[in-house]
Design an enzyme around this catalytic site. Sequence first.
Site, mmCIF file in Angstrom:
data_model
loop_
_atom_site.group_PDB
_atom_site.id
_atom_site.type_symbol
_atom_site.label_atom_id
_atom_site.label_comp_id
_atom_site.label_asym_id
_atom_site.label_seq_id
_atom_site.Cartn_x
_atom_site.Cartn_y
_atom_site.Cartn_z
ATOM 1 N N ASP A 35 0.797 -1.238 0.000
ATOM 2 C CA ASP A 35 0.000 0.000 0.000
ATOM 3 C C ASP A 35 0.825 1.282 0.000
ATOM 4 O O ASP A 35 0.281 2.376 0.150
ATOM 5 C CB ASP A 35 -0.953 0.065 1.218
ATOM 6 C CG ASP A 35 -2.057 -0.964 1.107
ATOM 7 O OD1 ASP A 35 -2.264 -1.493 0.004
ATOM 8 O OD2 ASP A 35 -2.723 -1.235 2.134
ATOM 9 N N HIS A 237 29.601 3.467 -5.371
ATOM 10 C CA HIS A 237 28.165 3.719 -5.206
ATOM 11 C C HIS A 237 27.701 3.523 -3.760
ATOM 12 O O HIS A 237 26.554 3.136 -3.517
ATOM 13 C CB HIS A 237 27.347 2.829 -6.161
ATOM 14 C CG HIS A 237 27.394 3.297 -7.577
ATOM 15 N ND1 HIS A 237 26.947 2.551 -8.634
ATOM 16 C CD2 HIS A 237 27.845 4.453 -8.112
ATOM 17 C CE1 HIS A 237 27.135 3.221 -9.760
ATOM 18 N NE2 HIS A 237 27.680 4.383 -9.462
ATOM 19 N N ASP A 254 28.710 13.001 -2.729
ATOM 20 C CA ASP A 254 28.241 13.094 -4.113
ATOM 21 C C ASP A 254 26.731 13.250 -4.023
ATOM 22 O O ASP A 254 26.023 12.298 -3.681
ATOM 23 C CB ASP A 254 28.638 11.810 -4.864
ATOM 24 C CG ASP A 254 28.238 11.828 -6.332
ATOM 25 O OD1 ASP A 254 27.398 12.658 -6.721
ATOM 26 O OD2 ASP A 254 28.756 10.978 -7.082
ATOM 27 N N ASP A 265 24.338 17.432 -10.182
ATOM 28 C CA ASP A 265 25.183 16.306 -9.751
ATOM 29 C C ASP A 265 26.572 16.860 -9.424
ATOM 30 O O ASP A 265 27.293 17.280 -10.328
ATOM 31 C CB ASP A 265 25.251 15.290 -10.913
ATOM 32 C CG ASP A 265 26.024 14.037 -10.565
ATOM 33 O OD1 ASP A 265 26.447 13.892 -9.407
ATOM 34 O OD2 ASP A 265 26.198 13.195 -11.470
ATOM 35 N N HIS A 344 36.641 4.461 -13.139
ATOM 36 C CA HIS A 344 35.399 4.831 -13.838
ATOM 37 C C HIS A 344 35.721 5.891 -14.885
ATOM 38 O O HIS A 344 36.835 6.416 -14.920
ATOM 39 C CB HIS A 344 34.338 5.341 -12.853
ATOM 40 C CG HIS A 344 34.754 6.506 -12.003
ATOM 41 N ND1 HIS A 344 34.819 7.796 -12.488
ATOM 42 C CD2 HIS A 344 35.122 6.595 -10.695
ATOM 43 C CE1 HIS A 344 35.187 8.613 -11.518
ATOM 44 N NE2 HIS A 344 35.401 7.912 -10.423
ATOM 45 N N HIS A 348 29.395 11.957 -17.846
ATOM 46 C CA HIS A 348 28.126 11.475 -18.417
ATOM 47 C C HIS A 348 27.294 12.702 -18.753
ATOM 48 O O HIS A 348 27.492 13.774 -18.170
ATOM 49 C CB HIS A 348 27.392 10.531 -17.450
ATOM 50 C CG HIS A 348 27.132 11.103 -16.079
ATOM 51 N ND1 HIS A 348 26.103 11.974 -15.819
ATOM 52 C CD2 HIS A 348 27.785 10.957 -14.898
ATOM 53 C CE1 HIS A 348 26.122 12.317 -14.534
ATOM 54 N NE2 HIS A 348 27.145 11.724 -13.944
ATOM 55 N N HIS A 355 21.880 10.679 -15.208
ATOM 56 C CA HIS A 355 22.653 10.085 -16.293
ATOM 57 C C HIS A 355 21.760 10.242 -17.520
ATOM 58 O O HIS A 355 20.916 9.408 -17.809
ATOM 59 C CB HIS A 355 22.963 8.610 -16.016
ATOM 60 C CG HIS A 355 23.980 8.436 -14.929
ATOM 61 N ND1 HIS A 355 24.508 7.232 -14.585
ATOM 62 C CD2 HIS A 355 24.594 9.341 -14.120
ATOM 63 C CE1 HIS A 355 25.401 7.399 -13.605
ATOM 64 N NE2 HIS A 355 25.452 8.663 -13.299
ATOM 65 N N GLU A 378 34.124 14.390 -13.604
ATOM 66 C CA GLU A 378 34.227 13.818 -12.263
ATOM 67 C C GLU A 378 35.310 12.750 -12.111
ATOM 68 O O GLU A 378 35.018 11.593 -11.792
ATOM 69 C CB GLU A 378 32.877 13.247 -11.845
ATOM 70 C CG GLU A 378 32.193 12.346 -12.876
ATOM 71 C CD GLU A 378 30.888 11.770 -12.340
ATOM 72 O OE1 GLU A 378 30.884 11.238 -11.219
ATOM 73 O OE2 GLU A 378 29.878 11.855 -13.050
ATOM 74 N N TYR A 382 40.945 6.336 -5.973
ATOM 75 C CA TYR A 382 40.470 5.515 -4.861
ATOM 76 C C TYR A 382 41.569 4.492 -4.563
ATOM 77 O O TYR A 382 41.875 3.646 -5.409
ATOM 78 C CB TYR A 382 39.160 4.807 -5.231
ATOM 79 C CG TYR A 382 38.184 5.755 -5.921
ATOM 80 C CD1 TYR A 382 37.292 6.528 -5.186
ATOM 81 C CD2 TYR A 382 38.214 5.929 -7.323
ATOM 82 C CE1 TYR A 382 36.442 7.433 -5.817
ATOM 83 C CE2 TYR A 382 37.367 6.825 -7.959
ATOM 84 C CZ TYR A 382 36.485 7.579 -7.198
ATOM 85 O OH TYR A 382 35.656 8.478 -7.814
ATOM 86 N N ARG A 399 36.917 12.254 -5.060
ATOM 87 C CA ARG A 399 36.296 12.564 -6.352
ATOM 88 C C ARG A 399 35.885 14.033 -6.317
ATOM 89 O O ARG A 399 35.466 14.527 -5.255
ATOM 90 C CB ARG A 399 35.077 11.661 -6.632
ATOM 91 C CG ARG A 399 34.402 11.965 -7.951
ATOM 92 C CD ARG A 399 33.462 10.858 -8.468
ATOM 93 N NE ARG A 399 32.302 10.606 -7.646
ATOM 94 C CZ ARG A 399 32.163 9.557 -6.841
ATOM 95 N NH1 ARG A 399 33.114 8.659 -6.747
ATOM 96 N NH2 ARG A 399 31.064 9.403 -6.117
ATOM 97 N N GLU A 401 33.519 16.628 -8.653
ATOM 98 C CA GLU A 401 32.580 16.586 -9.785
ATOM 99 C C GLU A 401 31.881 17.924 -9.983
ATOM 100 O O GLU A 401 31.328 18.486 -9.041
ATOM 101 C CB GLU A 401 31.511 15.492 -9.530
ATOM 102 C CG GLU A 401 30.426 15.453 -10.584
ATOM 103 C CD GLU A 401 29.469 14.272 -10.418
ATOM 104 O OE1 GLU A 401 29.303 13.789 -9.281
ATOM 105 O OE2 GLU A 401 28.888 13.843 -11.434
#
Length: 434
Positions: A35, A237, A254, A265, A344, A348, A355, A378, A382, A399, A401
């Site tokens: 619900d 992520h 991020d 972003d 990476h 993008h 994205h 970005e 790491y 990072r 960005e």
Amino acid sequence: MKSDLKKRRKIVMETIGDDSVLIIPSAQHHKRTRDVDYPYRQDSDFYYLTGFVESDSLMMLIPGRKNGQFILFCKDKDPLKERWDGPIAGPIEAKKDFNADQAYAIDKIDELLPNLIKEKKLIYAPYDNDEKLFLRLKKWVQTSDRSLKTKNSKTKILNSSNILHEIRLIKSESEIRKMKKAAKIAVDAHRKTMSKVTTFKYEYELEAEIKYEFAKSNSTSSYIPIVGSGKNSCVLHYNSNNSVLNDGDLVLIDAGCETEFYASDITRTYPVNGRFTREQKEIYNIVLDAQKAAISQVRRGNKFSDPHDAAVITITQGLTKIGLLKGNISDLIEKKKYTRFFMHRTSHWIGMDVHDVGDYMIDNEWRSLENGMVLTIEPGIYIDDSEDIPEEYRQIGVRIEDMVLVNNGSPEVITYELEKEANEIEEIINNELN
Ligand code: GLY
Ligand code: MN
Ligand code: MN
């Protein structure tokens, strides 16, 4: 806005031609628990062409009919339902308010739609990843053919994405205004959150702070914020955001917002205690230099891959200089040795979707950048905790960005106001006026 929508519909109709129709359904509701739904968000393609936010809708463009027609199927008014869920436009109001040539109740779709696609050669629809839609389209085509009493269907169903997404890739002035608004809200939210970092104990407090700042500007997160401190900064992520912020660690945030259907972003990485260690600053500055080198490549006519290639060179040089990579720079790049630390890509597209849509390659070649494209820059480093890494460098994740608009002149960083020099960041965190 209304003239924008009309212009977009006209471009699509001219592109698909008189023998075709375009069909785009609204987004569906998705269940979170019994619900309880996830917050509803209209499908970007549907919104891009209609401005209509209600679920259980479907839009059609029929270029071959009377100078091109825009037809909207939507929910009928229903006082009882409206008592629970709020106002429904209904076909009469929707037709007027959204400039449809015709609007019908969605319940009538199986009865009316087959007639509207009769004798059309092509139906464009976003059926990729939507088996159910494809089956519905086939059924409508069959019903339409039956009324013609022909054996073999002349109607082909094609994916609408290629056409629509190429158009969406180039942002208009009004879209850029909205993207700048989303960028500004996120810039201010990041800075405010950064300035308070020493007052928080847990990652989720930083997440709450940045979301609060988004909400105060009537925007929502455009994705679940990533708030990774210490070793979590190395998980690309990561979004459980539930660890303690430890003195001496970096935290990578991020986070971006969505306002008027456009996303921002941004990533910034900074010390939890307000001071970078020597090694943290070394890594930080390599990423910052890489980001600047990449941004300088965001120019009309350059390839989409040019910013990434520039970031790779700077990161490889920087890591070699401090001894984390060993060897000849060209060899290291050719053998992709940098991917141990930078795994990476750099960019993008960004727009209505974080994205965003649009191909990155055309005929197997990276496409050229054109005015009106907006992309992120970005790069990151790491570092794992293997034995061969000096201890002071282990598990540092950085990072940085920003969002960059391609236009005639220099690259336009639309998130430029958010500080990123190490000394500026330290100043914001340690400023007693915060
Ligand atoms: N926030 C997702 C990304 O940076 O691509
Ligand atoms: Mn991004
Ligand atoms: Mn991001």
